[in-house]
Motif scaffolding. Structure first.
Motif, short mmCIF file in Angstrom:
data_model
loop_
_atom_site.label_atom_id
_atom_site.label_comp_id
_atom_site.label_asym_id
_atom_site.label_seq_id
_atom_site.Cartn_x
_atom_site.Cartn_y
_atom_site.Cartn_z
N ILE A 1 0.53 4.26 -3.22
CA ILE A 1 0.82 6.03 -2.39
C ILE A 1 1.94 6.33 -2.91
O ILE A 1 1.55 7.31 -3.53
N ILE B 1 -6.38 5.01 2.75
CA ILE B 1 -5.85 3.93 1.31
C ILE B 1 -6.22 2.51 1.73
O ILE B 1 -7.08 1.84 0.77
N LEU C 1 -9.13 0.24 -0.12
CA LEU C 1 -8.97 -1.29 -0.15
C LEU C 1 -9.08 -2.45 0.72
O LEU C 1 -9.90 -3.43 -0.44
N ALA D 1 -9.62 2.62 -4.69
CA ALA D 1 -8.37 2.57 -4.03
C ALA D 1 -7.65 3.59 -4.53
O ALA D 1 -7.15 5.21 -4.30
N VAL E 1 -14.25 9.26 -0.08
CA VAL E 1 -13.46 9.74 -0.56
C VAL E 1 -13.40 11.15 -1.13
O VAL E 1 -12.55 11.90 -1.23
N ILE F 1 0.96 -1.21 -0.40
CA ILE F 1 0.01 -0.33 0.21
C ILE F 1 0.63 0.79 -0.20
O ILE F 1 0.29 2.40 -1.12
N ALA G 1 -9.07 7.10 -5.62
CA ALA G 1 -9.43 8.00 -4.50
C ALA G 1 -7.90 9.10 -4.52
O ALA G 1 -7.32 9.76 -4.53
N MET G 2 -6.41 7.91 -4.65
CA MET G 2 -5.45 8.33 -4.40
C MET G 2 -5.30 9.36 -5.61
O MET G 2 -4.53 10.62 -5.09
N TYR H 1 -1.99 9.80 4.38
CA TYR H 1 -2.49 8.52 3.35
C TYR H 1 -3.14 6.93 3.91
O TYR H 1 -3.83 6.90 3.01
N ARG H 2 -2.06 6.74 4.61
CA ARG H 2 -1.87 4.92 4.52
C ARG H 2 -3.18 4.31 5.65
O ARG H 2 -3.78 3.49 4.43
#
Length: 230
Positions: A66, A81, A85, A206, A117, A62, A209-210, A77-78
């Motif tokens: 990112i 996201i 996920l 995911a 999101v 992950i 979203a990023m 953000y971990r």
């Protein structure tokens, strides 16, 4: 299937609030994931066991995604996201349990995820630029583009919802039809394909979203660069 994708079955009521089947399944998934996270992280050590190794591998993947997608350090953000996920992947794969329809095959679940999101994108954008600065990005490159930029924010969130809902719902629908027409072993390859589709859709959601959050942050960096240019 006991319910259509647009009309969920009500399992019980809390006062005047109906609690539908997708909500109950979502609560079960959250309980399983939260319980599993507590068990895996309860005794962390420098010499990791099997489950800690798996957890570190998942977190590492992950983090790498990112860094590659957002070009930023993963710590802020971990949690968002990673949770999106893992939850969507688990929800999509819950169709493996007999009699369970994945909650992501119902539009209200996907709308809630899209709303998360949407709010996160606004929150990270405002945190980076401040409220006034973030609102000013909608007037770029000219104030005439403001209506278009505002519509884009809503339409791209709506496209996330429709993409996840359409793909998961269609997989459940097709397998349900084939199960009703063919022998039990015939749909097995389709179920394997449905699992692959569920994993891909979780990754795409995911990743989008990023991209959306990174886009808001990039607007801030470009605005800062322009203001620093003499």
């Amino acid at each position: 299937m006991d319910s259509t994708p647009l009309v969920a079955k009500v399992d019980f009521w809390i006062g005047t609030v109906p609690i539908t089947e997708p909500v109950v399944i979502t609560w079960c998934i959250i309980a399983v994931l939260a319980g599993g996270a507590c068990l895996v992280t309860r005794h962390l050590s420098l010499v990791p066991g099997t489950w800690q190794t798996v957890l570190e591998l998942v977190v590492g993947v992950i983090d790498d995604q990112i860094r590659v997608t957002m070009r930023a350090e993963p710590e802020p953000y971990r949690a968002l996201i990673g949770t999106l996920l893992i939850f969507i992947l688990t929800a999509n794969w819950s169709s493996l349990v007999p009699g369970v329809e994945p909650p992501t095959a119902h539009v209200e679940t996907d709308a809630a995820l899209g709303l998360i999101v949407f709010v996160a994108t606004l929150g990270f954008g405002i945190k980076e630029l401040g409220l006034r600065g973030y609102l000013a990005t909608f007037a770029q490159p000219t104030i005439l583009m403001m209506p278009v930029n505002l519509v884009e924010v809503f339409t791209r969130t709506f496209s996330m919802i429709v993409r996840l809902f359409g793909n998961v719902m269609s997989g459940v629908f097709i397998i349900g039809i084939i199960l009703s027409l063919a022998a039990i072993l015939v749909p097995v390859p389709l179920m394997a394909l449905d699992l692959l589709t569920g994993a891909v859709q979780a990754y795409i959601f995911a990743a989008l979203a990023m991209v959306f959050i990174a886009s808001a942050l990039e607007e801030g960096r470009q605005q800062t660069d322009r203001s620093d240019t003499p």
